[in-house]
Design a protein around this motif. Structure first.
Motif, PDB file in Angstrom:
ATOM      1  N   ALA A 112       0.862  -1.187   0.000  1.00 14.07           N
ATOM      2  CA  ALA A 112       0.000   0.000   0.000  1.00 14.07           C
ATOM      3  C   ALA A 112       0.897   1.234   0.000  1.00 14.07           C
ATOM      4  O   ALA A 112       1.962   1.227   0.601  1.00 14.07           O
ATOM      5  CB  ALA A 112      -0.881  -0.014   1.250  1.00 14.07           C
ATOM      6  N   VAL A 113       0.465   2.248  -0.722  1.00  6.92           N
ATOM      7  CA  VAL A 113       1.205   3.521  -0.718  1.00  6.92           C
ATOM      8  C   VAL A 113       0.501   4.433   0.281  1.00  6.92           C
ATOM      9  O   VAL A 113      -0.667   4.805   0.088  1.00  6.92           O
ATOM     10  CB  VAL A 113       1.212   4.144  -2.134  1.00  6.92           C
ATOM     11  CG1 VAL A 113       1.983   5.458  -2.137  1.00  6.92           C
ATOM     12  CG2 VAL A 113       1.821   3.156  -3.128  1.00  6.92           C
ATOM     13  N   VAL A 114       1.174   4.702   1.384  1.00  7.49           N
ATOM     14  CA  VAL A 114       0.531   5.431   2.480  1.00  7.49           C
ATOM     15  C   VAL A 114       1.191   6.808   2.633  1.00  7.49           C
ATOM     16  O   VAL A 114       2.400   6.909   2.834  1.00  7.49           O
ATOM     17  CB  VAL A 114       0.639   4.630   3.807  1.00  7.49           C
ATOM     18  CG1 VAL A 114      -0.091   5.354   4.939  1.00  7.49           C
ATOM     19  CG2 VAL A 114       0.091   3.219   3.623  1.00  7.49           C
ATOM     20  N   ALA A 118      -2.755   7.937   5.212  1.00  5.77           N
ATOM     21  CA  ALA A 118      -3.876   7.499   4.359  1.00  5.77           C
ATOM     22  C   ALA A 118      -3.346   6.708   3.163  1.00  5.77           C
ATOM     23  O   ALA A 118      -2.342   7.084   2.548  1.00  5.77           O
ATOM     24  CB  ALA A 118      -4.644   8.712   3.862  1.00  5.77           C
ATOM     25  N   THR A 119      -4.044   5.595   2.825  1.00  8.90           N
ATOM     26  CA  THR A 119      -3.651   4.786   1.657  1.00  8.90           C
ATOM     27  C   THR A 119      -4.124   5.498   0.389  1.00  8.90           C
ATOM     28  O   THR A 119      -5.324   5.751   0.222  1.00  8.90           O
ATOM     29  CB  THR A 119      -4.276   3.383   1.750  1.00  8.90           C
ATOM     30  OG1 THR A 119      -3.762   2.758   2.922  1.00  8.90           O
ATOM     31  CG2 THR A 119      -3.924   2.535   0.537  1.00  8.90           C
ATOM     32  N   VAL A 120      -3.142   5.792  -0.500  1.00 15.77           N
ATOM     33  CA  VAL A 120      -3.511   6.520  -1.724  1.00 15.77           C
ATOM     34  C   VAL A 120      -3.413   5.635  -2.969  1.00 15.77           C
ATOM     35  O   VAL A 120      -3.701   6.092  -4.065  1.00 15.77           O
ATOM     36  CB  VAL A 120      -2.623   7.781  -1.901  1.00 15.77           C
ATOM     37  CG1 VAL A 120      -2.805   8.745  -0.741  1.00 15.77           C
ATOM     38  CG2 VAL A 120      -1.156   7.397  -2.058  1.00 15.77           C
ATOM     39  N   GLY A 121      -3.012   4.397  -2.805  1.00 14.39           N
ATOM     40  CA  GLY A 121      -2.914   3.493  -3.941  1.00 14.39           C
ATOM     41  C   GLY A 121      -2.062   2.286  -3.595  1.00 14.39           C
ATOM     42  O   GLY A 121      -1.668   2.113  -2.431  1.00 14.39           O
ATOM     43  N   GLU A 133      13.121  -2.350  -2.467  1.00 12.55           N
ATOM     44  CA  GLU A 133      13.547  -1.090  -3.099  1.00 12.55           C
ATOM     45  C   GLU A 133      12.656  -0.772  -4.304  1.00 12.55           C
ATOM     46  O   GLU A 133      12.247   0.370  -4.507  1.00 12.55           O
ATOM     47  CB  GLU A 133      15.005  -1.172  -3.578  1.00 12.55           C
ATOM     48  CG  GLU A 133      16.047  -1.233  -2.476  1.00 12.55           C
ATOM     49  CD  GLU A 133      16.300  -2.662  -1.984  1.00 12.55           C
ATOM     50  OE1 GLU A 133      15.508  -3.564  -2.321  1.00 12.55           O
ATOM     51  OE2 GLU A 133      17.268  -2.872  -1.247  1.00 12.55           O
ATOM     52  N   ALA A 134      12.360  -1.818  -5.097  1.00 16.18           N
ATOM     53  CA  ALA A 134      11.533  -1.595  -6.287  1.00 16.18           C
ATOM     54  C   ALA A 134      10.155  -1.077  -5.880  1.00 16.18           C
ATOM     55  O   ALA A 134       9.601  -0.170  -6.517  1.00 16.18           O
ATOM     56  CB  ALA A 134      11.403  -2.893  -7.077  1.00 16.18           C
ATOM     57  N   LEU A 135       9.599  -1.627  -4.804  1.00 16.43           N
ATOM     58  CA  LEU A 135       8.271  -1.177  -4.353  1.00 16.43           C
ATOM     59  C   LEU A 135       8.336   0.254  -3.822  1.00 16.43           C
ATOM     60  O   LEU A 135       7.444   1.070  -4.070  1.00 16.43           O
ATOM     61  CB  LEU A 135       7.731  -2.127  -3.270  1.00 16.43           C
ATOM     62  CG  LEU A 135       7.294  -3.506  -3.771  1.00 16.43           C
ATOM     63  CD1 LEU A 135       6.981  -4.438  -2.596  1.00 16.43           C
ATOM     64  CD2 LEU A 135       6.066  -3.397  -4.683  1.00 16.43           C
ATOM     65  N   GLN A 136       9.416   0.558  -3.094  1.00 18.89           N
ATOM     66  CA  GLN A 136       9.562   1.918  -2.550  1.00 18.89           C
ATOM     67  C   GLN A 136       9.662   2.933  -3.698  1.00 18.89           C
ATOM     68  O   GLN A 136       8.992   3.970  -3.681  1.00 18.89           O
ATOM     69  CB  GLN A 136      10.819   1.979  -1.667  1.00 18.89           C
ATOM     70  CG  GLN A 136      11.008   3.283  -0.908  1.00 18.89           C
ATOM     71  CD  GLN A 136       9.925   3.493   0.158  1.00 18.89           C
ATOM     72  OE1 GLN A 136       9.524   2.553   0.835  1.00 18.89           O
ATOM     73  NE2 GLN A 136       9.415   4.717   0.249  1.00 18.89           N
ATOM     74  N   GLU A 137      10.450   2.583  -4.720  1.00 19.26           N
ATOM     75  CA  GLU A 137      10.590   3.504  -5.863  1.00 19.26           C
ATOM     76  C   GLU A 137       9.247   3.678  -6.576  1.00 19.26           C
ATOM     77  O   GLU A 137       8.883   4.792  -6.958  1.00 19.26           O
ATOM     78  CB  GLU A 137      11.627   2.953  -6.857  1.00 19.26           C
ATOM     79  CG  GLU A 137      13.069   3.102  -6.354  1.00 19.26           C
ATOM     80  CD  GLU A 137      14.042   2.149  -7.053  1.00 19.26           C
ATOM     81  OE1 GLU A 137      15.110   1.914  -6.466  1.00 19.26           O
ATOM     82  OE2 GLU A 137      13.712   1.627  -8.157  1.00 19.26           O
ATOM     83  N   ALA A 138       8.528   2.552  -6.724  1.00 17.90           N
ATOM     84  CA  ALA A 138       7.223   2.634  -7.397  1.00 17.90           C
ATOM     85  C   ALA A 138       6.269   3.503  -6.586  1.00 17.90           C
ATOM     86  O   ALA A 138       5.472   4.274  -7.148  1.00 17.90           O
ATOM     87  CB  ALA A 138       6.649   1.230  -7.584  1.00 17.90           C
ATOM     88  N   ALA A 139       6.355   3.393  -5.254  1.00 17.51           N
ATOM     89  CA  ALA A 139       5.478   4.197  -4.388  1.00 17.51           C
ATOM     90  C   ALA A 139       5.799   5.687  -4.544  1.00 17.51           C
ATOM     91  O   ALA A 139       4.888   6.528  -4.657  1.00 17.51           O
ATOM     92  CB  ALA A 139       5.644   3.764  -2.931  1.00 17.51           C
ATOM     93  N   GLU A 140       7.094   6.004  -4.586  1.00 20.62           N
ATOM     94  CA  GLU A 140       7.487   7.419  -4.753  1.00 20.62           C
ATOM     95  C   GLU A 140       6.993   7.948  -6.094  1.00 20.62           C
ATOM     96  O   GLU A 140       6.476   9.064  -6.196  1.00 20.62           O
ATOM     97  CB  GLU A 140       9.016   7.552  -4.658  1.00 20.62           C
ATOM     98  CG  GLU A 140       9.499   7.551  -3.220  1.00 20.62           C
ATOM     99  CD  GLU A 140      10.958   7.125  -3.073  1.00 20.62           C
ATOM    100  OE1 GLU A 140      11.704   7.179  -4.067  1.00 20.62           O
ATOM    101  OE2 GLU A 140      11.340   6.721  -1.944  1.00 20.62           O
ATOM    102  N   GLU A 153       5.096   7.048   3.735  1.00 23.28           N
ATOM    103  CA  GLU A 153       5.632   6.090   4.716  1.00 23.28           C
ATOM    104  C   GLU A 153       6.431   4.998   4.002  1.00 23.28           C
ATOM    105  O   GLU A 153       6.128   4.678   2.845  1.00 23.28           O
ATOM    106  CB  GLU A 153       4.483   5.467   5.512  1.00 23.28           C
ATOM    107  CG  GLU A 153       3.855   6.502   6.436  1.00 23.28           C
ATOM    108  CD  GLU A 153       2.698   5.929   7.243  1.00 23.28           C
ATOM    109  OE1 GLU A 153       2.553   4.691   7.299  1.00 23.28           O
ATOM    110  OE2 GLU A 153       1.938   6.751   7.785  1.00 23.28           O
ATOM    111  N   PRO A 154       7.428   4.413   4.684  1.00 26.24           N
ATOM    112  CA  PRO A 154       8.163   3.308   4.043  1.00 26.24           C
ATOM    113  C   PRO A 154       7.198   2.164   3.700  1.00 26.24           C
ATOM    114  O   PRO A 154       6.313   1.850   4.506  1.00 26.24           O
ATOM    115  CB  PRO A 154       9.157   2.858   5.116  1.00 26.24           C
ATOM    116  CG  PRO A 154       9.222   3.978   6.095  1.00 26.24           C
ATOM    117  CD  PRO A 154       7.919   4.703   6.031  1.00 26.24           C
ATOM    118  N   VAL A 155       7.366   1.567   2.523  1.00 26.04           N
ATOM    119  CA  VAL A 155       6.410   0.516   2.104  1.00 26.04           C
ATOM    120  C   VAL A 155       6.614  -0.750   2.945  1.00 26.04           C
ATOM    121  O   VAL A 155       7.724  -1.015   3.414  1.00 26.04           O
ATOM    122  CB  VAL A 155       6.557   0.156   0.604  1.00 26.04           C
ATOM    123  CG1 VAL A 155       6.162   1.303  -0.275  1.00 26.04           C
ATOM    124  CG2 VAL A 155       7.959  -0.348   0.289  1.00 26.04           C
TER     125      VAL A 155
END
Ligand code: ATP
Length: 507
Positions: A112-114, A118-121, A133-140, A153-155
């Motif tokens: 979840a991207v928080v 709040a979860t935004v996606g 790392e890949a998930l964190q970059e995708a979240a950013e 927030e960190p994923v």
């Protein structure tokens, strides 16, 4: 092989080498290939055979307590009911309805991207060394794309088996990058089905074996009744297994047709199973080192108790550091007496043996070391591959590719090279030596090109030694030049010394 950690070779480089030098080809390549199936070329077939032979020699022939068998690939379908494979040999499968791609749910990660609580996606990524790392970059990137202000927030990565039903429609497919097309995970049985005989109805259904182990259990009584074994003892076999893997990947690491080397070590029900388990883990690790794998690339992983099957007492995997991450190479499981008891139940025939010590019938427990030949093959290539800067003939620098394979498994043990191909005396002597060596060893005769280039060709396929027949050989004492692959050092050697060297190193 040096034990110092070396920079990992890329898989692209290895795959290219395998194709170029005839180790491994894609199966049915002329028709575009078939995913998850591979062919072993001339050098690959030799290397694979050597791995198998070393294992068979050390596991079966050189032990008094292990016997070897070879069982059929297609067995009675009841075998797979008894073993639990029909009901439970499944992987969780997720479909992408848009792209028609299929994923193993436990290898598809999401988060979840928080932002400011709040979860935004959601974001997703396939399992790799750098999934978090890949998930964190995708979240950013998602936050930027949606132009959302606030603190990201960190994923917290989870895999698809952990997704709540209401989250699934919100998770993007790795194929399309868009949410809405992934299905909920469902069980997918990995056994290949076929039909035996002319009928193709339910009564003729059979399976290609997904493991060789059940052959040892199904033949347990036959082996015991031939009278050559008493507890503790092992039954071993090498053979093909088939699994309809959802996502075959990482070259031959996970394929749909592969080869296993398995051994069932039967022990008394009162025996110290933990000690025996440990002894076999050590044996397997030492064996891997004996065929040239560096200890620094090996580690152990104990399966957490809560993830073990109910009958299992403990499983430890020997892990190998592949270029794509640390992965299971060899599983060593303490399986209690589940398998024999199941076959007793399903066949109605006793699978017990008479224990002289207690005058009781017992169903022995088992320790099972199970390894894939193809995974060992890949491991020795990964660990052995090196590119080095070396001096060329003119004192300049050139690159050499070398496969530091143990002489035990190297596909070619010695290359025999006459210094010049237009000198009949040199050629005749070299060919005579080649013929003599050929009776016992895989050797290669090469008279084409400059001697330096011929050495390089052998380095690249892992040949531990080259011998060069020169004028000193025919005019003086018969000695020839022995050139060592790893040190590249050269020395004069007599024929008898060469045979003694091979006898010591190739066993
Ligand atoms: P994984 O978790 O990687 O799928 P597994 O735990 O299912 O493997 P086992 O059933 O314990 O594997 O099989 C024993 C050994 O057979 C493994 O340690 C591995 O070396 C080899 N093996 C299993 N599946 C494959 C495959 N698809 N391709 C190549 N080798 C395999």
């Amino acid at each position: 092989m040096p034990d110092a950690p070396s920079p990992p070779v890329s898989m692209e480089t290895l795959v290219a080498l395998c194709k170029r030098r005839g180790f491994i080809f894609q199966s049915s390549e002329i028709y575009g290939g078939i995913n998850g199936f591979f062919d072993y070329g001339p050098l690959g077939a030799e290397l694979k055979r050597n791995i198998r032979d070393c294992w068979w020699d050390d596991m079966v022939r050189r032990r008094d307590d292990v016997v070897g068998i070879e069982t059929s690939i297609i067995m009675h379908p009841k075998v797979w009911e008894a073993s639990g494979h029909v009901a439970g040999f499944t992987d969780p499968l997720v479909d992408c309805r848009a792209s028609k791609q299929r994923y193993r749910a436990d290898q598809l990660f999401f988060a979840a991207v928080v932002v400011d609580g709040a979860t935004v996606g959601y974001v997703s990524a396939l399992e790799s060394e750098r999934t978090p790392e890949a998930l964190q970059e995708a979240a950013e990137s998602l936050k930027r794309k949606k132009a959302i202000q606030g603190r990201l927030e960190p994923v917290k990565p989870r895999d698809m088996t952990e997704a709540a039903p209401e989250e699934i429609p919100l998770i993007p497919s790795p194929a399309t990058g868009e949410p809405g097309s992934l299905t909920a995970p469902r069980s997918f049985n990995m056994m290949f089905q076929t039909n035996v005989g002319a009928m193709t109805d339910a009564s003729s259904v059979a399976y290609l074996r997904p493991e060789t182990a059940q052959g040892m259990f199904a033949d347990f009584k036959n082996v015991v009744d031939t009278g050559r074994v008493k507890l503790p003892f092992g039954i071993a076999q090498i053979g093909k297994s088939f699994r309809n893997e959802i996502t075959p990947r990482n070259f031959i690491f996970r394929s749909r047709e592969f080869e296993q080397m398995e051994m069932e070590y039967f022990i008394h029900e009162d025996a110290d199973w933990a000690k025996c388990h440990r002894e076999w883990i050590n044996w397997c690790r030492d064996w891997l080192i004996s065929i040239g794998l560096p200890e620094s690339h090996l580690s152990e992983y104990d399966h957490p108790k809560e993830k073990l099957a109910f009958y299992s007492r403990g499983t430890t995997d020997i892990m190998f550091r592949y270029p794509f991450g640390v992965q299971e190479l060899w599983g060593i499981a303490a399986r209690g007496n589940y398998d024999l008891s199941q076959h007793e139940k399903f066949s109605g025939l006793p699978q017990s043996i008479f224990d002289e010590a207690t005058k009781r019938k017992i169903v022995p427990h088992v320790i099972e070391p199970a390894v894939g030949v193809d995974r060992i093959f890949l491991a020795v290539l990964c660990a052995g591959y090196a590119e080095e800067d070396v001096k060329d003939d003119k004192g300049g620098s050139e690159k050499r590719t070398v496969l530091r394979l143990s002489p035990r498994i190297a596909p070619v043990k010695v290359a025999v090279l006459p210094l010049l191909k237009n000198k009949p005396e040199l050629v005749a002597r070299a060919q005579a030596l080649h013929k003599k060596l050929q009776r016992r060893y895989a050797v290669f005769y090469d008279e084409g090109g400059a001697i330096g280039r011929r050495y390089r060709r052998q380095d690249e396929i892992g040949t531990p030694w080259c011998v060069t027949i020169d004028f000193e050989t025919i005019e003086k004492d018969g000695s020839f030049t022995l050139r060592e692959r790893d040190s590249m050092q050269q020395r004069r050697i007599q024929e008898a010394e060469l045979f003694a060297l091979l006898e010591e190193k190739v066993y």
